[in-house]
Design a protein around this motif. Sequence first.
Motif, PDB file in Angstrom:
ATOM      1  N   TRP A  29       0.729  -1.305  -0.021  1.00 34.59           N
ATOM      2  CA  TRP A  29      -0.008  -0.179   0.064  1.00 34.59           C
ATOM      3  C   TRP A  29       0.936   1.321  -0.061  1.00 34.59           C
ATOM      4  O   TRP A  29       1.983   1.325   0.873  1.00 34.59           O
ATOM      5  CB  TRP A  29      -0.713   0.036   1.164  1.00 34.59           C
ATOM      6  CG  TRP A  29      -1.821   1.231   1.194  1.00 34.59           C
ATOM      7  CD1 TRP A  29      -2.888   1.479   0.817  1.00 34.59           C
ATOM      8  CD2 TRP A  29      -1.498   2.600   1.930  1.00 34.59           C
ATOM      9  NE1 TRP A  29      -3.490   2.629   1.113  1.00 34.59           N
ATOM     10  CE2 TRP A  29      -2.475   3.405   1.826  1.00 34.59           C
ATOM     11  CE3 TRP A  29      -0.402   2.833   2.725  1.00 34.59           C
ATOM     12  CZ2 TRP A  29      -2.573   4.561   2.189  1.00 34.59           C
ATOM     13  CZ3 TRP A  29      -0.230   4.268   2.981  1.00 34.59           C
ATOM     14  CH2 TRP A  29      -1.358   5.082   3.026  1.00 34.59           C
ATOM     15  N   ARG A  36       3.914   1.000   2.684  1.00 34.43           N
ATOM     16  CA  ARG A  36       3.566  -0.224   3.720  1.00 34.43           C
ATOM     17  C   ARG A  36       3.673  -1.557   2.845  1.00 34.43           C
ATOM     18  O   ARG A  36       2.923  -1.624   1.669  1.00 34.43           O
ATOM     19  CB  ARG A  36       2.501  -0.015   4.478  1.00 34.43           C
ATOM     20  CG  ARG A  36       2.323  -1.193   5.487  1.00 34.43           C
ATOM     21  CD  ARG A  36       1.211  -0.793   6.519  1.00 34.43           C
ATOM     22  NE  ARG A  36       1.929  -0.093   7.753  1.00 34.43           N
ATOM     23  CZ  ARG A  36       1.428  -0.082   8.695  1.00 34.43           C
ATOM     24  NH1 ARG A  36       0.125  -0.180   9.082  1.00 34.43           N
ATOM     25  NH2 ARG A  36       2.205   0.932   9.953  1.00 34.43           N
ATOM     26  N   ASP A 124       7.670  -0.733   7.205  1.00 37.25           N
ATOM     27  CA  ASP A 124       7.348   0.875   6.673  1.00 37.25           C
ATOM     28  C   ASP A 124       8.142   1.242   6.057  1.00 37.25           C
ATOM     29  O   ASP A 124       9.375   1.271   6.533  1.00 37.25           O
ATOM     30  CB  ASP A 124       6.754   1.479   7.937  1.00 37.25           C
ATOM     31  CG  ASP A 124       5.165   1.165   8.235  1.00 37.25           C
ATOM     32  OD1 ASP A 124       4.671   0.758   7.437  1.00 37.25           O
ATOM     33  OD2 ASP A 124       5.004   1.555   9.547  1.00 37.25           O
ATOM     34  N   HIS A 159      -7.086   7.124  11.490  1.00 38.98           N
ATOM     35  CA  HIS A 159      -7.298   5.913  10.717  1.00 38.98           C
ATOM     36  C   HIS A 159      -6.772   6.297   8.976  1.00 38.98           C
ATOM     37  O   HIS A 159      -6.240   7.333   8.938  1.00 38.98           O
ATOM     38  CB  HIS A 159      -8.177   4.866  11.031  1.00 38.98           C
ATOM     39  CG  HIS A 159      -8.268   4.755  12.200  1.00 38.98           C
ATOM     40  ND1 HIS A 159      -7.661   3.665  12.941  1.00 38.98           N
ATOM     41  CD2 HIS A 159      -9.389   5.252  13.119  1.00 38.98           C
ATOM     42  CE1 HIS A 159      -8.049   3.633  14.315  1.00 38.98           C
ATOM     43  NE2 HIS A 159      -9.159   4.437  14.574  1.00 38.98           N
ATOM     44  N   GLY A 161      -6.470   4.765   4.875  1.00 39.84           N
ATOM     45  CA  GLY A 161      -5.721   3.882   3.905  1.00 39.84           C
ATOM     46  C   GLY A 161      -6.073   2.726   4.179  1.00 39.84           C
ATOM     47  O   GLY A 161      -7.115   2.203   4.254  1.00 39.84           O
ATOM     48  N   GLU A 162      -5.061   1.604   4.426  1.00 36.96           N
ATOM     49  CA  GLU A 162      -5.336   0.149   4.817  1.00 36.96           C
ATOM     50  C   GLU A 162      -5.696   0.121   6.151  1.00 36.96           C
ATOM     51  O   GLU A 162      -6.245  -0.992   6.448  1.00 36.96           O
ATOM     52  CB  GLU A 162      -4.038  -0.489   4.640  1.00 36.96           C
ATOM     53  CG  GLU A 162      -2.872  -0.246   5.615  1.00 36.96           C
ATOM     54  CD  GLU A 162      -1.727  -1.224   5.581  1.00 36.96           C
ATOM     55  OE1 GLU A 162      -0.978  -1.048   6.603  1.00 36.96           O
ATOM     56  OE2 GLU A 162      -1.749  -2.095   5.020  1.00 36.96           O
ATOM     57  N   ASP A 163      -5.798   1.109   7.016  1.00 32.72           N
ATOM     58  CA  ASP A 163      -6.368   1.067   8.384  1.00 32.72           C
ATOM     59  C   ASP A 163      -7.764   1.483   8.506  1.00 32.72           C
ATOM     60  O   ASP A 163      -7.802   2.614   8.475  1.00 32.72           O
ATOM     61  CB  ASP A 163      -5.309   1.697   9.200  1.00 32.72           C
ATOM     62  CG  ASP A 163      -5.812   1.865  10.786  1.00 32.72           C
ATOM     63  OD1 ASP A 163      -6.705   0.990  10.968  1.00 32.72           O
ATOM     64  OD2 ASP A 163      -5.202   2.698  11.581  1.00 32.72           O
ATOM     65  N   LYS A 175     -12.712   5.149   9.428  1.00 33.92           N
ATOM     66  CA  LYS A 175     -12.015   6.067   8.689  1.00 33.92           C
ATOM     67  C   LYS A 175     -12.800   6.902   7.718  1.00 33.92           C
ATOM     68  O   LYS A 175     -12.344   8.176   7.424  1.00 33.92           O
ATOM     69  CB  LYS A 175     -10.884   5.185   7.705  1.00 33.92           C
ATOM     70  CG  LYS A 175     -11.481   4.405   6.610  1.00 33.92           C
ATOM     71  CD  LYS A 175     -10.506   3.826   5.766  1.00 33.92           C
ATOM     72  CE  LYS A 175     -10.859   3.183   4.508  1.00 33.92           C
ATOM     73  NZ  LYS A 175      -9.863   2.579   3.663  1.00 33.92           N
ATOM     74  N   ASP A 204      -8.205   9.569   1.773  1.00 33.52           N
ATOM     75  CA  ASP A 204      -8.129   8.154   2.243  1.00 33.52           C
ATOM     76  C   ASP A 204      -6.706   7.570   2.122  1.00 33.52           C
ATOM     77  O   ASP A 204      -6.316   6.779   1.293  1.00 33.52           O
ATOM     78  CB  ASP A 204      -9.126   7.246   1.596  1.00 33.52           C
ATOM     79  CG  ASP A 204      -9.191   5.960   2.306  1.00 33.52           C
ATOM     80  OD1 ASP A 204      -8.626   5.774   3.307  1.00 33.52           O
ATOM     81  OD2 ASP A 204      -9.553   4.906   1.393  1.00 33.52           O
ATOM     82  N   TYR A 206      -3.193   6.555   4.666  1.00 32.90           N
ATOM     83  CA  TYR A 206      -2.473   6.283   5.995  1.00 32.90           C
ATOM     84  C   TYR A 206      -1.666   7.184   6.357  1.00 32.90           C
ATOM     85  O   TYR A 206      -0.659   7.335   5.378  1.00 32.90           O
ATOM     86  CB  TYR A 206      -1.949   4.997   5.852  1.00 32.90           C
ATOM     87  CG  TYR A 206      -1.292   4.346   7.026  1.00 32.90           C
ATOM     88  CD1 TYR A 206      -1.866   3.864   8.351  1.00 32.90           C
ATOM     89  CD2 TYR A 206       0.248   4.596   7.023  1.00 32.90           C
ATOM     90  CE1 TYR A 206      -1.164   3.731   9.430  1.00 32.90           C
ATOM     91  CE2 TYR A 206       0.923   4.380   8.095  1.00 32.90           C
ATOM     92  CZ  TYR A 206      -0.019   3.765   9.359  1.00 32.90           C
ATOM     93  OH  TYR A 206       1.156   3.667  10.451  1.00 32.90           O
ATOM     94  N   ASP A 266      -1.636   2.598  14.445  1.00 33.16           N
ATOM     95  CA  ASP A 266      -0.539   2.761  13.632  1.00 33.16           C
ATOM     96  C   ASP A 266       0.548   1.636  13.247  1.00 33.16           C
ATOM     97  O   ASP A 266       1.036   1.664  12.144  1.00 33.16           O
ATOM     98  CB  ASP A 266       0.480   3.683  14.658  1.00 33.16           C
ATOM     99  CG  ASP A 266       1.641   4.398  13.616  1.00 33.16           C
ATOM    100  OD1 ASP A 266       1.410   4.328  12.385  1.00 33.16           O
ATOM    101  OD2 ASP A 266       2.698   4.705  14.235  1.00 33.16           O
ATOM    102  N   VAL A 268      -1.423  -1.196  12.773  1.00 37.23           N
ATOM    103  CA  VAL A 268      -2.473  -2.331  12.444  1.00 37.23           C
ATOM    104  C   VAL A 268      -2.645  -3.293  13.229  1.00 37.23           C
ATOM    105  O   VAL A 268      -2.708  -4.754  13.440  1.00 37.23           O
ATOM    106  CB  VAL A 268      -2.379  -2.801  11.155  1.00 37.23           C
ATOM    107  CG1 VAL A 268      -3.610  -3.538  10.307  1.00 37.23           C
ATOM    108  CG2 VAL A 268      -1.871  -1.934   9.916  1.00 37.23           C
TER     109      VAL A 268
END
Length: 431
Positions: A29, A36, A124, A159, A161-163, A175, A204, A206, A266, A268
């Motif tokens: 992502w 990440r 990361d 939150h 993105g992927e979170d 999110k 959107d 992260y 942070d 996940v």
Amino acid sequence: MPRLLLILLMLLPMTAAGSTVSIMAVRTWAGPEHTRVVFDLTGAADHTLFTLADPDRVVIDLRNTSVAPRLLAGAAGQGLVQRIRGGVQDRNDLRVVLDLTGAARAKSFIVKPGDGSGHRLVVDLQGGGAQAAKTVPATPVKVLPPVQDELMIAIDAGHGGEDPGAIGPRGTYEKDVVLAVAKKLAQLIAKEPGMRPLLIRDRDVYVPLQVRKEKARKERADIFISLHADAVAHNTAQGASVYTLSRRGASTEAARLLAERENSADLVGGLSLEDKDDLVASVLLDLSRAATAESSVGLADALLGRLGDVGKLHKSRVEHAGFVVLKSLDVPSVLVELAFISNPAEERRLANDAHQWRLARALFAGIRDYRDQYMPPTPRYAQGGGREYVIKAGDTLSAIAQRYQVSLDTLRAANSLTSDMLMVGHTVRIP
């Protein structure tokens, strides 16, 4: 038969006998400043990570781990990651290489199972790297004087993105809800004379917790508000809550558990990336927090009172917990849980555009209440009497006239103005 055997061997994981952990999936992502890579594992794996240059790449060695070659070859290259490859290392171990598009700083951590997911290795990457950091030019000195009395409100939509954050029974993502409210709040603030919004994220993506704090500090925000939507195991809990940073511990057990959940966002679901300051810096930060603690509670009280006009409150008083996103900030900082997204009725309201506007207006009213109580806009007095007001970004002549209860024509005449155009930093007389 030999050809069939060769194909079967190609499909087997790259490993030697004795492996205990396998990589089941690889996900990438990318955000504007951060990439990440997540490896889904069948169990905990010991690993080491280091970077190499010319060409730039990240090397990850995993002990007693295997992976199917097609899994790495099929992983999407995004952001800083150009390609992912790997091979057997020392018979039982696996070496994974991330070929990068440029220099980057890398860090990694293992996330324990939770929320239906198994073990994960998270890597990361942040653009720049050690070499690039040396060539970054110094920030130029600002020539223009700072705008006086202008409040910058940092709005942190949690939150992204992927979170996804918490997920409601109907599939609503936290999110998305908090970003929608954040954008509406920013619109209201932008229209208010003497205020300016700063969206920590406006789409959107992260954003790591540390970067959220750094962005607010870099832009010299005067107030920091982090927006979230609460969630618990049972679906009957309801109402909004407002939290400030606790210096000793959470005010309730629920606050402590909530802080753990938000802090883990942070990673996940795992480890806190809190600042590792030395002793002197830690003492200085504590002194700074003590000076702003009272202001944070005042801001939280104002927001809580206005949120109570929109819906139910989960707690009628300000709560305290050790949220990472509120730490190391020397300005009034609060975390707002807008409602319980785990409650079906509140989930429906949170996803409703009209209710999002009601929440944004309540937050905006709370910010104005706080401003008027703690930092009222008082004009300075000129020599020989009379008042003067310094123009700030967003000011209009009509708004100034209304604020000081004088007519627009009188204000124009007192300042010999032939138009309503104002220059930031200039001074007008208030008759």
